[in-house]
Design an enzyme around this catalytic site. Structure first.
Site, PDB file in Angstrom:
ATOM      1  N   ALA A   1      41.704  81.901 113.056  1.00  0.00           N
ATOM      2  CA  ALA A   1      41.979  83.249 113.586  1.00  0.00           C
ATOM      3  C   ALA A   1      42.709  84.167 112.610  1.00  0.00           C
ATOM      4  O   ALA A   1      43.109  85.263 112.985  1.00  0.00           O
ATOM      5  CB  ALA A   1      42.734  83.192 114.911  1.00  0.00           C
ATOM      6  N   ALA A   2      42.864  83.731 111.352  1.00  0.00           N
ATOM      7  CA  ALA A   2      43.477  84.641 110.374  1.00  0.00           C
ATOM      8  C   ALA A   2      42.598  85.881 110.223  1.00  0.00           C
ATOM      9  O   ALA A   2      43.098  87.007 110.114  1.00  0.00           O
ATOM     10  CB  ALA A   2      43.641  83.935 109.031  1.00  0.00           C
ATOM     11  N   GLY A   3      41.284  85.684 110.252  1.00  0.00           N
ATOM     12  CA  GLY A   3      40.360  86.818 110.158  1.00  0.00           C
ATOM     13  C   GLY A   3      40.480  87.744 111.365  1.00  0.00           C
ATOM     14  O   GLY A   3      40.301  88.960 111.245  1.00  0.00           O
ATOM     15  N   ASP A   4      40.790  87.171 112.519  1.00  0.00           N
ATOM     16  CA  ASP A   4      40.940  87.995 113.724  1.00  0.00           C
ATOM     17  C   ASP A   4      42.224  88.828 113.633  1.00  0.00           C
ATOM     18  O   ASP A   4      42.238  90.005 114.016  1.00  0.00           O
ATOM     19  CB  ASP A   4      40.971  87.105 114.974  1.00  0.00           C
ATOM     20  CG  ASP A   4      39.698  86.283 115.099  1.00  0.00           C
ATOM     21  OD1 ASP A   4      38.639  86.750 114.642  1.00  0.00           O
ATOM     22  OD2 ASP A   4      39.757  85.157 115.631  1.00  0.00           O
TER      23      ASP A   4
HETATM   24  O1  RIB Z   1      38.153  83.106 114.842  1.00  0.00           O
HETATM   25  C1  RIB Z   1      38.701  81.961 115.436  1.00  0.00           C
HETATM   26  C2  RIB Z   1      38.042  81.690 116.745  1.00  0.00           C
HETATM   27  O2  RIB Z   1      36.706  81.338 116.533  1.00  0.00           O
HETATM   28  C3  RIB Z   1      38.640  80.543 117.531  1.00  0.00           C
HETATM   29  O3  RIB Z   1      39.705  80.950 118.353  1.00  0.00           O
HETATM   30  C4  RIB Z   1      37.456  79.979 118.284  1.00  0.00           C
HETATM   31  O4  RIB Z   1      37.532  80.127 119.662  1.00  0.00           O
HETATM   32  C5  RIB Z   1      36.240  80.709 117.703  1.00  0.00           C
HETATM   33  O5  RIB Z   1      35.839  81.719 118.527  1.00  0.00           O
END
Ligand code: RIB
Length: 314
Positions: A254-257
């Protein structure tokens, strides 16, 4: 429109993540003992929503879970993060999205996603959301391409800028998503959609240009992990790398998120994409220092302090 508390609509995925720490991944036919596991709220869309809310945006989330315990937990979690989730529907048939994430020492992960209810989001859910005004739409590709397209269409009609986090790689023609403001793929996605590598700045510039030509987007922001990101401005026909920050990696999930949320929130706050890119690099770096998806999303104060400690104005 520049605003200290931008209104962001996230249309995207929401998953329950099973995070499993282990010394190394098993080979085919082999069992290895893990050291710790936990269920953690995740899903690219929900991660981006939580991160944007923690970074100071007013966030509305459109998505789908199943009628099951994971769905209830995820809904409660969004409410605790003060995210408007009236349009998080519960599908009667499908199970809540799920991801299995083994994490090795050093933070390297692999993600197996079961999309489930994420693929049942309906176009009318998106249209309903757009009855309210927003400063930006943030979407990813962990949901049906038709829904991404619907979101882009509705946003385009209202002049609302669209930030597309281009993960995960899907068999789809990105040309369908006319008028993207920012297209932001990681290295794997860049190679898949442009057919080009981005291992150095010269390659990143060529790949960005190709992506801009394919999609007609205004700006491309390549996520390059610890190298930072590469910003490409279509109108100028050139780009530059914004260096990342070195941190002790625990889990890159989730670093990209966190990056996407930081980029969109700070861009809407300042109108300055370069400044937003530095902020996004910091948000991504902080996320890497913690285990799991949503628990690792940083808050505005943390990102600002992180940048100031490094002599950078947020
Ligand atoms: O970007 C990370 C996410 O990718 C995780 O939380 C997982 O659920 C997938 O969707």
């Amino acid at each position: 429109m520049v605003s200290d508390k931008p209104r962001i609509l996230v249309v995207g995925s929401i998953n329950m993540d099973l995070v499993l720490e282990m010394q190394r991944l098993p080979d085919a036919g082999e069992s290895v003992l893990g050291s710790r596991y936990g269920y953690v709220p995740g899903g690219k869309g929900a991660n981006q929503a939580v991160a944007a809310a923690r970074l100071g945006a007013e966030v509305t989330f459109v998505g789908r879970v199943g009628r099951d315990a994971h769905g209830d937990t995820l809904r409660e979690h969004l409410a605790r993060e003060a995210i408007h989730a009236e349009l998080l529907a519960a599908d009667e048939q499908a199970q809540t999205g799920f991801a299995a994430i083994p994490v090795e020492p050093g933070g390297q992960n692999r993600i197996i996603v079961y999309a489930g209810a994420n693929l049942t989001i309906r176009a009318e859910d998106v249209r309903k959301a757009f009855e309210r005004p927003f400063d930006a739409l943030v979407v990813n590709l962990e949901i049906s391409p038709d829904i991404v397209e619907e979101g882009c269409r509705e946003a385009g009609r209202r002049g609302v800028p669209v930030f597309l986090d281009a993960g995960p790689v899907r068999e789809m023609d990105l040309r369908r998503l006319g008028g993207l403001h920012v297209l932001s793929p990681n290295e794997t996605e860049t190679r898949a959609y442009s057919g080009l590598p981005c291992g150095n700045d010269e390659e990143a510039a060529l790949a960005s240009r190709r992506l801009a030509e394919i999609t007609g987007c205004r700006q491309v922001v390549l996520k390059l992990g610890e190298r930072g990101c590469f910003l490409y401005e279509s109108s100028a026909g050139r780009g530059e790398r914004v260096p990342g920050f070195q941190v002790q990696a625990v889990d890159t999930t989730a670093a990209g998120d966190a990056f996407t949320a930081g980029l969109s929130t700070q861009y809407l706050r300042t109108g300055d994409l370069r400044r937003a890119a530095r902020y996004a690099n910091a948000a991504g770096a902080l996320a890497v220092t913690r285990l799991g998806a949503q628990p690792s999303m940083p808050r505005r104060g943390e990102v600002e302090a992180f940048l100031r400690e490094r002599g950078v104005e947020p």
